[in-house]
Design a protein around this motif. Structure first.
Motif: not given
Length: 132
Positions: A13-19, A40-44, A72-79
């Motif tokens: 109940d405390t887990i949220t995705s990146k969005t 919605d399924i990317k980890i935060s 730290e890499l969560v907000n780095v674009p995939d490319d």
């Protein structure tokens, strides 16, 4: 205080995705309805840091560091991540290219642990003679 691991079972109940979507909102039914996207399924970053805390509590400093860099890499674009992966392969980059990549990670994406890792790789690659 020990985390209630595994988090997905014991603290769902405390887990949220990146969005910000809650774990219990990500179901096959919601996917079929079109209410869940790939984003919605990317980890935060927060969840990766929590996993790092679990690793720290288990006295696993290497895993803790891996989760810190991952957060730290969560907000780095995939490319950018793919480019980083390719540049970190032996004989694929010059030292200058790796230093510039580290600088970008630090300044543009606020990823100091990742930047440090790239700089360390550049030094090791130089010593081993595997730079361009």
């Amino acid at each position: 205080m020990m985390s209630n691991y595994p988090l997905g079972q014991n603290e769902a109940d405390t887990i949220t995705s990146k969005t910000g979507k809650k774990l219990n909102e990500i179901t096959l039914e919601e996917v079929k309805k079109g209410n869940v996207t790939a984003e919605d399924i990317k980890i935060s970053s927060e969840m990766l840091k929590r996993q790092g805390k679990v690793a720290q509590e288990a006295d696993n400093p290497q895993m803790t560091a891996n989760f810190e860099r991952a957060s730290e890499l969560v907000n780095v674009p995939d490319d950018v991540i793919l480019d980083m992966y390719n540049k970190l392969r032996p004989n694929r980059s010059s030292k200058k290219e790796l230093v510039l990549m580290a600088q970008e990670l630090l300044e543009k994406y606020q990823a100091p642990h990742c930047a440090k890792l790239v700089l360390e790789a550049a030094e090791i690659y130089e010593k081993r003679g595997i730079l361009l």
